[in-house]
Design a protein around this motif. Sequence first.
Motif, PDB file in Angstrom:
ATOM      1  N   LEU A 260      65.669  72.333  13.024  1.00  0.00           N
ATOM      2  CA  LEU A 260      64.893  71.363  12.093  1.00  0.00           C
ATOM      3  C   LEU A 260      65.726  71.476  10.759  1.00  0.00           C
ATOM      4  N   GLU A 261      66.078  72.731  10.333  1.00  0.00           N
ATOM      5  CA  GLU A 261      66.729  72.831   8.982  1.00  0.00           C
ATOM      6  C   GLU A 261      67.990  72.334   8.939  1.00  0.00           C
ATOM      7  N   LYS A 262      68.787  72.559  10.126  1.00  0.00           N
ATOM      8  CA  LYS A 262      70.268  72.194  10.108  1.00  0.00           C
ATOM      9  C   LYS A 262      70.383  70.333  10.380  1.00  0.00           C
ATOM     10  N   ALA A 263      69.470  70.168  11.033  1.00  0.00           N
ATOM     11  CA  ALA A 263      69.356  68.555  11.313  1.00  0.00           C
ATOM     12  C   ALA A 263      69.010  67.997  10.194  1.00  0.00           C
ATOM     13  N   ALA A 264      67.918  68.490   9.227  1.00  0.00           N
ATOM     14  CA  ALA A 264      67.886  67.865   8.137  1.00  0.00           C
ATOM     15  C   ALA A 264      68.885  67.986   7.165  1.00  0.00           C
ATOM     16  N   GLU A 265      69.573  69.067   6.992  1.00  0.00           N
ATOM     17  CA  GLU A 265      70.809  69.180   6.250  1.00  0.00           C
ATOM     18  C   GLU A 265      71.924  68.023   6.479  1.00  0.00           C
ATOM     19  N   HIS A 266      72.080  67.963   7.663  1.00  0.00           N
ATOM     20  CA  HIS A 266      73.040  66.895   8.217  1.00  0.00           C
ATOM     21  C   HIS A 266      72.549  65.698   7.851  1.00  0.00           C
ATOM     22  N   MET A 267      71.280  65.208   7.865  1.00  0.00           N
ATOM     23  CA  MET A 267      70.981  64.081   7.607  1.00  0.00           C
ATOM     24  C   MET A 267      70.804  63.637   6.174  1.00  0.00           C
ATOM     25  N   GLY A 268      70.892  64.751   5.328  1.00  0.00           N
ATOM     26  CA  GLY A 268      71.017  64.743   3.780  1.00  0.00           C
ATOM     27  C   GLY A 268      69.559  64.835   3.258  1.00  0.00           C
ATOM     28  N   LEU A 269      68.780  65.399   4.012  1.00  0.00           N
ATOM     29  CA  LEU A 269      67.362  65.665   3.579  1.00  0.00           C
ATOM     30  C   LEU A 269      67.358  66.940   3.056  1.00  0.00           C
ATOM     31  N   LYS A 270      66.698  67.252   1.835  1.00  0.00           N
ATOM     32  CA  LYS A 270      66.719  68.416   1.178  1.00  0.00           C
ATOM     33  C   LYS A 270      65.363  68.771   1.200  1.00  0.00           C
ATOM     34  N   ILE A 271      64.988  69.807   2.282  1.00  0.00           N
ATOM     35  CA  ILE A 271      63.608  70.306   2.418  1.00  0.00           C
ATOM     36  C   ILE A 271      63.527  71.936   2.271  1.00  0.00           C
ATOM     37  N   LYS A 272      62.312  72.219   2.117  1.00  0.00           N
ATOM     38  CA  LYS A 272      62.136  73.733   1.703  1.00  0.00           C
ATOM     39  C   LYS A 272      60.766  74.105   2.442  1.00  0.00           C
ATOM     40  N   SER A 273      60.445  75.224   2.932  1.00  0.00           N
ATOM     41  CA  SER A 273      59.140  75.867   3.411  1.00  0.00           C
ATOM     42  C   SER A 273      58.413  76.003   2.243  1.00  0.00           C
ATOM     43  N   ASN A 274      57.160  75.951   2.390  1.00  0.00           N
ATOM     44  CA  ASN A 274      56.364  76.641   1.344  1.00  0.00           C
ATOM     45  C   ASN A 274      56.030  77.946   1.583  1.00  0.00           C
ATOM     46  N   GLY A 275      56.503  78.723   2.554  1.00  0.00           N
ATOM     47  CA  GLY A 275      56.660  79.954   2.518  1.00  0.00           C
ATOM     48  C   GLY A 275      55.342  80.580   3.409  1.00  0.00           C
ATOM     49  N   LYS A 276      54.351  79.751   3.779  1.00  0.00           N
ATOM     50  CA  LYS A 276      53.271  80.002   4.564  1.00  0.00           C
ATOM     51  C   LYS A 276      53.430  80.288   5.997  1.00  0.00           C
ATOM     52  N   LYS A 277      52.496  80.880   6.406  1.00  0.00           N
ATOM     53  CA  LYS A 277      52.697  81.087   8.249  1.00  0.00           C
ATOM     54  C   LYS A 277      52.015  80.249   9.041  1.00  0.00           C
ATOM     55  N   GLY A 278      52.385  80.045  10.121  1.00  0.00           N
ATOM     56  CA  GLY A 278      51.443  79.051  11.305  1.00  0.00           C
ATOM     57  C   GLY A 278      51.119  77.940  10.751  1.00  0.00           C
ATOM     58  N   GLU A 279      49.917  77.413  10.948  1.00  0.00           N
ATOM     59  CA  GLU A 279      49.613  76.090  10.868  1.00  0.00           C
ATOM     60  C   GLU A 279      49.182  75.538   9.285  1.00  0.00           C
ATOM     61  N   GLU A 280      49.393  76.604   8.446  1.00  0.00           N
ATOM     62  CA  GLU A 280      49.398  76.660   6.934  1.00  0.00           C
ATOM     63  C   GLU A 280      50.999  75.774   6.474  1.00  0.00           C
ATOM     64  N   GLU A 281      51.815  76.347   7.116  1.00  0.00           N
ATOM     65  CA  GLU A 281      53.207  76.217   6.730  1.00  0.00           C
ATOM     66  C   GLU A 281      53.813  74.516   6.546  1.00  0.00           C
ATOM     67  N   LYS A 282      54.438  74.362   5.545  1.00  0.00           N
ATOM     68  CA  LYS A 282      54.866  72.915   5.426  1.00  0.00           C
ATOM     69  C   LYS A 282      56.108  72.913   4.921  1.00  0.00           C
ATOM     70  N   TYR A 283      56.952  71.955   5.259  1.00  0.00           N
ATOM     71  CA  TYR A 283      58.293  71.717   4.671  1.00  0.00           C
ATOM     72  C   TYR A 283      58.080  70.501   3.733  1.00  0.00           C
ATOM     73  N   LEU A 284      58.681  70.943   2.314  1.00  0.00           N
ATOM     74  CA  LEU A 284      58.475  69.889   1.378  1.00  0.00           C
ATOM     75  C   LEU A 284      59.832  69.451   0.843  1.00  0.00           C
ATOM     76  N   ASP A 285      59.885  68.067   0.456  1.00  0.00           N
ATOM     77  CA  ASP A 285      61.041  67.448   0.020  1.00  0.00           C
ATOM     78  C   ASP A 285      61.312  67.450  -1.393  1.00  0.00           C
ATOM     79  N   GLU A 286      62.260  67.044  -1.997  1.00  0.00           N
ATOM     80  CA  GLU A 286      62.587  67.315  -3.429  1.00  0.00           C
ATOM     81  C   GLU A 286      61.431  66.897  -4.387  1.00  0.00           C
ATOM     82  N   ASN A 287      60.512  66.116  -4.050  1.00  0.00           N
ATOM     83  CA  ASN A 287      59.310  65.728  -4.838  1.00  0.00           C
ATOM     84  C   ASN A 287      58.218  66.374  -4.607  1.00  0.00           C
ATOM     85  N   GLY A 288      58.286  67.416  -3.876  1.00  0.00           N
ATOM     86  CA  GLY A 288      57.079  68.191  -3.412  1.00  0.00           C
ATOM     87  C   GLY A 288      56.316  67.715  -2.428  1.00  0.00           C
TER      88      GLY A 288
END
Length: 347
Positions: A260-288
């Motif tokens: 997921l992270e490498k594919a997003a980087e290759h596509m030019g998508l800047k994403i970051k995990s919210n740091g939570k675990k399990g079903e509460e985890e989300k990846y956010l874009d530059e706009n949150g």
Amino acid sequence: MKKALIFGVTGQDGSYLAEFLLEKGYEVYGVVRKSSSSNTARIDHLIKKAEEEKIPFKLLWGDITDASSINRAMIKVMPDEVYNLAAQSHVGISQENPENTIELTGLAVVKILEAIRNICPKARFFNPASGDCFGEVKEIPQSETTPFNPKNPYSAAKELAHRMVGIYRESFGIFACSGIMYNHESERRGSISVTGKISKGLARIRYGLQKTLYLGNIDTGRDWGHAKDCVEAMWLMLQQDRADDYVIGIGEKHSPREFLEKAAEHMGLKIKSNGKKGEEEKYLDENGEAIVEIKKEFFRPNETSDFLANYEKARKVLGWKPKVGFDGLIKMMADKEMELARKEAGK
């Protein structure tokens, strides 16, 4: 000219194998199941070449659950080599429909072996087992001597087929090989797989065709290679003096999270995990904004991990080694899905 019969020719592996064998000078016959809608997209280019350039590629109608249609295909072709790449190959679906999975992935192999035994006993046969058969693994990495320990109907069906290949080889003298295949993907992989789902979802997000990608457990360990490398290994198994079984993988363990992270980087998508675990985890874009969400409903029961192939035997005996690594696979799949999404978006 050698003749090859491929069950499952319309799938990812079947389409690559057909191309590979045609390049090797084979006459290739592919068995296709009749349906109300066309499912030949992966081999349409070969069908066209067969019509226009007269390449030796022909389709037969058949069904691997029907012994009579298998027998008819064998009698018509009298193949030198038979490859079974038809199966119900999704773990999640196998848990919803185990009976159908056992029939398509396990019992159908016995019908093919019986047809070979009775009609063309000198034909050489390949059938794919799965690294998933190791289940809750007994050792890391896994080799041909690692005990199977299946944890779902799919891997149990694959083990049944694997055992029957060995029985027909040892008891009936059939040249039958089983490839214990680890995850292998490609640009032709359907979005039902996690790698296909990630590649397609991110590409569509990249071009504004969808807002969110929903995933299950992204921290399982998998050994991912490219399907083109795997079909070469299948062919090599049938070129040996002695039939045997081989583990086929790239010998690297990666997770869907890495993909997921490498594919997003290759596509030019800047994403970051919210740091939570399990079903509460989300990846956010530059706009949150959440563009990837983890959902419990997509988690598999009895999820297994720590799959890592020891393909030393294939390297030594077959002279085989993978050409495409994990990063190369991601790039190929991401580029293909971006091309499709860009066209759909009219950009």
